[in-house]
Scaffold this active site. Structure first.
Site, mmCIF file in Angstrom:
data_model
loop_
_atom_site.group_PDB
_atom_site.id
_atom_site.type_symbol
_atom_site.label_atom_id
_atom_site.label_comp_id
_atom_site.label_asym_id
_atom_site.label_seq_id
_atom_site.Cartn_x
_atom_site.Cartn_y
_atom_site.Cartn_z
ATOM 1 N NE ARG A 224 -4.464 -1.052 0.293
ATOM 2 C CZ ARG A 224 -4.804 -2.174 -0.687
ATOM 3 N NH1 ARG A 224 -2.989 -2.835 -1.638
ATOM 4 N NH2 ARG A 224 -4.965 -3.112 -0.838
ATOM 5 C CG HIS A 272 -3.756 0.263 -6.673
ATOM 6 N ND1 HIS A 272 -3.997 0.596 -5.204
ATOM 7 C CD2 HIS A 272 -3.895 -1.537 -6.572
ATOM 8 C CE1 HIS A 272 -4.062 -0.415 -4.836
ATOM 9 N NE2 HIS A 272 -4.034 -1.357 -5.363
HETATM 10 P P1 NDP Z 1 -1.849 -11.837 3.895
HETATM 11 O O1 NDP Z 1 -2.338 -11.410 4.962
HETATM 12 O O2 NDP Z 1 -1.869 -13.530 3.710
HETATM 13 O O3 NDP Z 1 0.324 -12.295 4.434
HETATM 14 C C1 NDP Z 1 0.060 -10.834 5.334
HETATM 15 C C2 NDP Z 1 1.681 -11.199 6.464
HETATM 16 O O4 NDP Z 1 2.440 -10.162 6.338
HETATM 17 C C3 NDP Z 1 1.957 -11.981 6.503
HETATM 18 O O5 NDP Z 1 2.887 -12.721 6.651
HETATM 19 C C4 NDP Z 1 2.623 -11.144 8.112
HETATM 20 O O6 NDP Z 1 3.007 -11.787 9.431
HETATM 21 C C5 NDP Z 1 2.529 -10.034 7.484
HETATM 22 N N1 NDP Z 1 2.773 -9.211 8.168
HETATM 23 C C6 NDP Z 1 2.046 -8.723 9.004
HETATM 24 N N2 NDP Z 1 1.520 -7.661 10.055
HETATM 25 C C7 NDP Z 1 3.112 -7.470 9.917
HETATM 26 C C8 NDP Z 1 4.194 -6.971 11.093
HETATM 27 N N3 NDP Z 1 4.107 -6.030 11.749
HETATM 28 N N4 NDP Z 1 5.241 -7.837 11.457
HETATM 29 C C9 NDP Z 1 5.487 -8.433 10.397
HETATM 30 N N5 NDP Z 1 5.141 -9.095 9.142
HETATM 31 C C10 NDP Z 1 3.667 -8.643 9.150
HETATM 32 O O7 NDP Z 1 -2.289 -11.205 2.750
HETATM 33 P P2 NDP Z 1 -1.958 -11.027 1.588
HETATM 34 O O8 NDP Z 1 -0.667 -12.189 0.914
HETATM 35 O O9 NDP Z 1 -2.382 -12.091 0.853
HETATM 36 O O10 NDP Z 1 -1.281 -9.535 0.822
HETATM 37 C C11 NDP Z 1 -0.702 -8.880 1.221
HETATM 38 C C12 NDP Z 1 -1.067 -6.850 1.200
HETATM 39 O O11 NDP Z 1 -1.004 -7.152 -0.794
HETATM 40 C C13 NDP Z 1 -2.823 -7.190 1.590
HETATM 41 O O12 NDP Z 1 -3.004 -6.580 2.139
HETATM 42 C C14 NDP Z 1 -2.906 -6.134 -0.107
HETATM 43 O O13 NDP Z 1 -2.353 -4.733 0.828
HETATM 44 C C15 NDP Z 1 -1.865 -5.787 -1.203
HETATM 45 N N6 NDP Z 1 -1.825 -6.035 -2.547
HETATM 46 C C16 NDP Z 1 -1.931 -5.417 -2.818
HETATM 47 C C17 NDP Z 1 -2.472 -4.937 -4.590
HETATM 48 C C18 NDP Z 1 -1.947 -4.316 -6.075
HETATM 49 O O14 NDP Z 1 -2.376 -4.613 -6.711
HETATM 50 N N7 NDP Z 1 -1.497 -3.723 -5.808
HETATM 51 C C19 NDP Z 1 -3.148 -6.392 -4.805
HETATM 52 C C20 NDP Z 1 -4.026 -7.409 -3.975
HETATM 53 C C21 NDP Z 1 -2.813 -7.776 -2.543
HETATM 54 P P3 NDP Z 1 2.095 -13.768 9.618
HETATM 55 O O15 NDP Z 1 2.849 -14.352 8.525
HETATM 56 O O16 NDP Z 1 3.323 -13.790 10.567
HETATM 57 O O17 NDP Z 1 1.021 -13.312 10.229
HETATM 58 C C1 OXD Z 2 -6.038 -5.895 -3.180
HETATM 59 C C2 OXD Z 2 -5.500 -5.025 -3.766
HETATM 60 O O1 OXD Z 2 -5.995 -5.161 -1.817
HETATM 61 O O2 OXD Z 2 -5.879 -4.612 -5.385
HETATM 62 O O3 OXD Z 2 -6.771 -6.633 -4.058
HETATM 63 O O4 OXD Z 2 -4.829 -3.558 -4.185
#
Ligand code: NDP
Ligand code: OXD
Length: 309
Positions: A224, A272
């Site tokens: 983000r 995005h």
């Molecule tokens: P998940 O919830 O599956 O994974 C999140 C990961 O981040 C986990 O490994 C988690 O750790 C880690 N995490 C969260 N908080 C912390 C912290 N404080 N310190 C260290 N690690 C942390 O999310 P997704 O993989 O499904 O998606 C990730 C992000 O990708 C979304 O939230 C979104 O913002 C972004 N996104 C962007 C898109 C785009 O087009 N640009 C499209 C889709 C998503 P743990 O495993 O230990 O819980």
């Molecule tokens: C998502 C995105 O969170 O598209 O899936 O950013």
């Protein structure tokens, strides 16, 4: 049973069509909805207006159209006690792996530098570094981060990831917590952010983090815009601490026309689009979850209120 879809018109229609064939008994309405709010059981949304969801008194679950749920978490009037489900679906995961591979290879093979050289009609070779000598470091080892990292393994990169809780994944050096972050950054040549946006991760791509990377490292932000401190990135690019950046997400979207990222020679950017939920594949995940809830089983991929994602 009725589900309200809130996204743009084109995607809303694609969702309605996909859901009609996956679950014909489910009635769908696209936003704006003029009927009885009490008739809506489920909401499938992307960036609904703040307070909107509170007006449906019988909501059983809110499905985010995106993987990120920050667009819902930021609503101070989100109805209490209604589970928020993040999107996990194969189309979104595949799209993100493609984008991260493209961006990482772009930096690895100096494509942005060659594009700049081309504009100046300069024919110069940049010495190539073997993939096996480079480490790709993923901030976030969730559904998307892990899949994207694993797909880069086929090129022979060293792979590392950082998460909140400890992990053990074959082929990936896993780090966690603050101490782990330092070790992880010191060896990372291409840093990718695929974290959720939470108060803990906001501004994580900052001056201190850039300073801990090896000189000339690249940063890819697909999480983000709020993860990145933009002035710190510009400073690190201009000082040479960072060699380049790929940015897909921004504090303000669309990016204002006068923003320095538009013309910065070390920045590659996209609007995005790193990955998008594909209704045809994603509707299966939504329908399966509705069936689970209706059968009294626990929903999958629910936002955990204690950790915020
Ligand atoms: P998940 O919830 O599956 O994974 C999140 C990961 O981040 C986990 O490994 C988690 O750790 C880690 N995490 C969260 N908080 C912390 C912290 N404080 N310190 C260290 N690690 C942390 O999310 P997704 O993989 O499904 O998606 C990730 C992000 O990708 C979304 O939230 C979104 O913002 C972004 N996104 C962007 C898109 C785009 O087009 N640009 C499209 C889709 C998503 P743990 O495993 O230990 O819980
Ligand atoms: C998502 C995105 O969170 O598209 O899936 O950013």
């Amino acid at each position: 049973m009725a589900l309200l879809i809130k996204t743009d018109i084109e995607r809303g229609n694609a969702w309605a069509e996909a859901l009609a064939s996956a679950y014909p008994e489910l009635k769908t309405h696209t936003w704006p909805y003029k009927g009885d709010p009490a008739a809506i059981d489920y909401a499938l949304v992307w960036m609904p207006p703040e307070g909107e969801l509170k007006s449906y008194p019988n909501l059983k679950a809110i499905f985010s159209i995106g993987a990120g749920i920050d667009h819902l978490a930021s609503d101070p009037d989100l109805p209490e006690g209604v589970p928020v489900v993040r999107m996990v679906e194969p189309g979104l995961t595949a799209g993100m792996s493609e984008y991260v591979a493209l961006a990482a290879l772009n930096h690895h093979r100096f494509i942005q530098d060659y594009a700049n050289q081309r504009r100046e009609k300069r024919w110069e070779e940049i010495p190539q570094i073997a993939a096996s000598a480079r480490q790709i470091g993923m901030l976030g080892l969730g559904v998307l981060g892990r899949a994207a990292l694993e797909s880069l393994g086929t090129f022979g990169f060293k792979l590392a990831g950082w998460s909140r809780t400890p992990k053990s994944i074959t082929g990936i050096s896993c780090y966690h917590g603050e101490e782990g972050l330092r070790e992880f950054l010191a060896e990372t040549d291409i840093l990718v952010c695929l974290l959720p946006l939470t108060p803990e991760t906001e501004g994580i791509l900052n001056r201190d983090v850039f300073a801990q990377l090896p000189q000339g490292a690249a940063v890819i932000n697909v999480g983000r815009g709020g993860h990145l401190v933009e002035e710190d990135l510009l400073e690190a690019l201009d000082s040479g601490q960072l060699g380049g950046a790929t940015l897909d997400v921004f504090h303000e979207e669309p990016l204002p026309k006068n923003h320095p990222f538009w013309t910065h020679p070390k920045v590659f950017m996209t609007p995005h689009i790193a990955s998008m939920t594909i209704p045809e594949t994603a509707c299966q995940a939504v329908v399966a979850n509705i069936h689970r809830l209706e059968a009294g089983e626990p929903l999958r991929h629910v936002r955990d209120m204690t950790r915020g994602y």
